[in-house]
Scaffold this motif. Structure first.
Motif, PDB file in Angstrom:
ATOM      1  N   ALA A 204      -2.674   5.084  88.654  1.00 30.73           N
ATOM      2  CA  ALA A 204      -3.393   4.101  89.466  1.00 30.73           C
ATOM      3  C   ALA A 204      -2.437   3.491  90.566  1.00 30.73           C
ATOM      4  N   ALA A 205      -1.472   3.023  90.216  1.00 35.45           N
ATOM      5  CA  ALA A 205      -0.449   2.291  90.958  1.00 35.45           C
ATOM      6  C   ALA A 205       0.070   3.253  91.994  1.00 35.45           C
ATOM      7  N   ARG A 206       0.463   4.422  91.735  1.00 35.57           N
ATOM      8  CA  ARG A 206       0.894   5.439  92.535  1.00 35.57           C
ATOM      9  C   ARG A 206       0.075   5.812  93.607  1.00 35.57           C
ATOM     10  N   ALA A 207      -1.280   5.816  93.382  1.00 37.82           N
ATOM     11  CA  ALA A 207      -2.394   6.084  94.232  1.00 37.82           C
ATOM     12  C   ALA A 207      -2.544   5.037  95.185  1.00 37.82           C
ATOM     13  N   ARG A 208      -2.537   3.687  94.535  1.00 32.84           N
ATOM     14  CA  ARG A 208      -2.859   2.557  95.416  1.00 32.84           C
ATOM     15  C   ARG A 208      -1.761   2.177  96.420  1.00 32.84           C
ATOM     16  N   ARG A 215       6.276   5.030  96.372  1.00 33.63           N
ATOM     17  CA  ARG A 215       6.025   6.056  95.109  1.00 33.63           C
ATOM     18  C   ARG A 215       7.118   6.503  94.632  1.00 33.63           C
ATOM     19  N   VAL A 216       8.010   6.787  95.416  1.00 30.19           N
ATOM     20  CA  VAL A 216       9.443   7.302  95.019  1.00 30.19           C
ATOM     21  C   VAL A 216       9.998   6.481  94.122  1.00 30.19           C
ATOM     22  N   LEU A 217      10.010   5.088  94.475  1.00 30.40           N
ATOM     23  CA  LEU A 217      10.499   4.050  93.583  1.00 30.40           C
ATOM     24  C   LEU A 217       9.928   3.975  92.392  1.00 30.40           C
TER      25      LEU A 217
END
Length: 228
Positions: A204-208, A215-217
């Motif tokens: 969910a964090a990646r999508a937000r 996102r790479v981090l």
């Protein structure tokens, strides 16, 4: 930085061990039987929809990226905040130096799972990892921990050094050093700079997250937990 529930901090837990150890935090609930996490989001501050809620005001310089594995070792120039470890050589005098963390915690109701803390900046209407500019003479790691405290209200324990990021902001090159960090204590208070935070499962964090470089981090930080 936002959502339902009351933030909870694990103050005395150790970071997850090797991948083969029992009880190692599972980075993504979707990998377990397809069951949703009971606390999908524990957020403070007003609710802000994810990326689909409309156009955002872009961060100056746009979503430029610059990623490279960190160089470890005593005496390595990557330990010097003036050095750009993304492959561009020494940082020039006009480069803006900044630092931040990919902040995580063990999920309050699932000891084998983790959540990622994202911050919402009303100026840009974006979701990102906590970060900020270095003060004059300040060490990059010290700046990263200070920015986490200022933006999220949480004190944290730094972990693996993550790839630094380089991009252009307001016409100047910007170099941001990052670390993985586990929260230890604290509570959020909204400010003009950061009006909300969100604790989310990794997927969910990646999508937000607004910027691809963030996102790479996140992906790199999750890999570091697997190999810790």
């Amino acid at each position: 930085m936002s959502g339902a529930g009351t933030p909870h901090d694990d103050r005395h837990r150790q970071p997850p061990g090797p991948a083969h150890e029992p009880g190692r935090p599972h980075p993504d609930p979707a990998h377990e039987s397809g069951r949703p996490h009971p606390d999908a989001a524990h957020e403070s501050g007003p609710v802000h929809p994810g990326p689909a809620h409309g156009p955002r005001r872009p961060e100056p310089g746009g979503p430029g990226t610059g990623h490279a594995p960190d160089r470890a070792g005593d005496g390595d120039p990557a330990d010097d905040p003036r050095y750009d470890d993304s492959g561009y050589g020494p940082v020039g005098p006009d480069t803006v130096l900044a630092a931040g963390c990919v902040l995580w915690r063990r999920a309050p109701h699932g000891h084998d799972r983790i959540e990622i803390c994202l911050v919402h900046r009303p100026k840009y209407d974006d979701w990102s990892h906590p970060k900020g500019k270095l003060k004059r003479g300040e060490d990059a790691l010290a700046a990263a921990l200070r920015e986490v405290l200022e933006e999220t209200g949480h004190r944290c324990l730094p972990g693996a050094r993550l790839p630094s990021v380089r991009y252009t902001a307001n016409g100047r090159p910007k170099h941001v050093s990052y670390w993985a960090a586990e929260t230890r204590s604290g509570s959020f208070a909204a400010s003009a700079e950061v009006d909300a935070i969100a604790w989310l499962p990794p997927a969910a964090a990646r999508a937000r997250l607004t910027q691809p470089r963030d996102r790479v981090l996140l992906d790199t930080m999750l890999d570091s937990l697997h190999t810790a």
